[in-house]
Design a protein around this motif. Structure first.
Motif, PDB file in Angstrom:
ATOM      1  N   GLU A 240       0.696  -1.071   0.033  1.00  0.00           N
ATOM      2  CA  GLU A 240      -0.112  -0.101   0.047  1.00  0.00           C
ATOM      3  C   GLU A 240       0.973   1.231  -0.048  1.00  0.00           C
ATOM      4  N   ALA A 241       1.996   1.350   0.721  1.00  0.00           N
ATOM      5  CA  ALA A 241       2.893   2.529   0.863  1.00  0.00           C
ATOM      6  C   ALA A 241       3.616   2.743  -0.409  1.00  0.00           C
ATOM      7  N   LEU A 242       3.942   1.575  -1.061  1.00  0.00           N
ATOM      8  CA  LEU A 242       4.505   1.764  -2.308  1.00  0.00           C
ATOM      9  C   LEU A 242       3.529   2.414  -3.444  1.00  0.00           C
ATOM     10  N   ARG A 243       2.385   1.848  -3.410  1.00  0.00           N
ATOM     11  CA  ARG A 243       1.027   2.310  -4.382  1.00  0.00           C
ATOM     12  C   ARG A 243       1.191   3.655  -4.147  1.00  0.00           C
ATOM     13  N   MET A 244       0.984   4.210  -2.935  1.00  0.00           N
ATOM     14  CA  MET A 244       0.679   5.427  -2.702  1.00  0.00           C
ATOM     15  C   MET A 244       2.129   6.366  -3.093  1.00  0.00           C
ATOM     16  N   VAL A 245       3.099   6.157  -3.012  1.00  0.00           N
ATOM     17  CA  VAL A 245       4.250   6.698  -3.445  1.00  0.00           C
ATOM     18  C   VAL A 245       4.428   6.717  -4.904  1.00  0.00           C
TER      19      VAL A 245
END
Length: 128
Positions: free
Chosen positions: A29-34
């Motif tokens: 999820e963090a990678l998708r957001m970034v």
């Protein structure tokens, strides 16, 4: 930096450095957001030394960061050869990759296959 409401501090993104707390969000999820926030402009990713990267994480990076030049993968023991090969084929601008455990014998054969891919697809590559 990610807050508890899963929003991303875009001021940090504009400064070319993003620090994401994966304790609040899962890594995918963090990678998708970034990746969504910077619109494929990421050129360097350095993961925390104790963070284990999986195929799905590497796939997100490969798809969202086509201009990647530097990658630091401290724990790559959970990444398959197939996922690594596919990612490298998309990173034509890759110049440097750090992989902890590079000389670890069970992964040596895989590392040699990765080097062949890098040599074929990453013409500006200079440092492993």
């Amino acid at each position: 930096m990610a807050s508890s409401d899963s929003s991303l501090d875009l001021q940090v993104v504009r400064s070319n450095f993003v620090r994401v707390d994966t304790r609040a969000l899962g890594l995918p999820e963090a990678l998708r957001m970034v990746v969504a926030s910077v619109h494929e402009n990421i050129t360097c990713i350095v993961f925390h030394p104790s963070l284990h990267i999986h195929d799905k994480d590497l796939n997100l990076i490969a798809e969202g960061c086509p201009h990647l030049k530097r990658l630091v993968l401290p724990c790559w023991d959970l990444i398959s050869e197939f996922a690594m090969r596919n990612a490298i084929e998309g990173w034509r601008e890759l110049e440097s990759m750090t992989m902890a455990g590079f000389s670890w014998s069970p992964r040596l054969f895989t590392t040699q296959l990765i080097m062949v891919r890098i040599k074929t697809y990453c013409k500006n590559f200079s440092k492993l």
